[in-house]
Write an enzyme that holds these catalytic residues in place. Structure first.
Site, PDB file in Angstrom:
ATOM      1  N   HIS A  63     -15.829  10.660   0.108  1.00 33.13           N
ATOM      2  CA  HIS A  63     -14.522  10.598   0.024  1.00 33.13           C
ATOM      3  C   HIS A  63     -14.119   9.069   0.696  1.00 33.13           C
ATOM      4  CE1 HIS A  63     -12.864  14.219  -1.831  1.00 33.13           C
ATOM      5  NE2 HIS A  63     -14.012  14.782  -1.190  1.00 33.13           N
ATOM      6  N   TYR A 126      15.106   4.572  -4.903  1.00 30.10           N
ATOM      7  CA  TYR A 126      15.250   3.182  -4.771  1.00 30.10           C
ATOM      8  C   TYR A 126      15.681   2.119  -5.616  1.00 30.10           C
ATOM      9  CZ  TYR A 126      13.147  -1.519  -3.402  1.00 30.10           C
ATOM     10  OH  TYR A 126      13.167  -2.895  -3.087  1.00 30.10           O
TER      11      TYR A 126
END
Length: 141
Positions: A63, A126
């Site tokens: 990972h 936003y």
């Protein structure tokens, strides 16, 4: 400190979660092999201008959470990391090459990649806020 990085003409925050496995998903990423892979992945990612945020090497998969500048494609990053680490592992741990089914390939083909970003709801708020802010500025002129 901003979460954005800078290049000459761009502010960026491109973060990816990438997972890949050794060929046949053999459980060989342990001990000294895992240690050397860790060093090698960090080194090759940094050479491309990428920043390793997290790296977790399990016995049968890897990972990687990495920040990648816009000028570097994910396929370039993964081609470099998988190619260079395979060469290094086979060079340092020649006993891995003894089994005929490896065929000079350490990693399985392909990988899984996912973008890591800001929450969608946060982006909506936003954008909405910026639209309201712009309208307020127009009224002042």
């Amino acid at each position: 400190m901003s979460r954005f990085n800078k290049l000459s003409h761009v502010l960026w925050h491109c973060q990816y979660h990438i997972v890949w496995v050794p060929k046949y998903r053999y459980k060989i990423l342990t001990g000294r092999v895992a240690f050397e892979l860790n060093k090698s992945i960090h080194m090759h990612a940094e050479k491309l201008g990428c920043e390793v945020v997290e790296l977790n090497i399990q016995c049968d998969h890897v990972h990687l959470l990495v920040k990648v500048p816009p000028k570097v494609s994910i396929s370039t990053l993964m081609g470099t990391i998988k190619g260079k680490t395979a060469l290094q592992v086979f060079r340092q741990f020649s006993y891995l090459k003894e089994k005929p089914y490896w065929g000079n390939h350490f990693w399985a083909q392909g990988y899984c990649v996912d973008t890591v970003g800001v929450d969608a709801e946060m982006i909506r708020k936003y954008v909405k806020y910026q639209n309201q802010k712009e309208q307020n500025l127009k009224l002042k002129f």
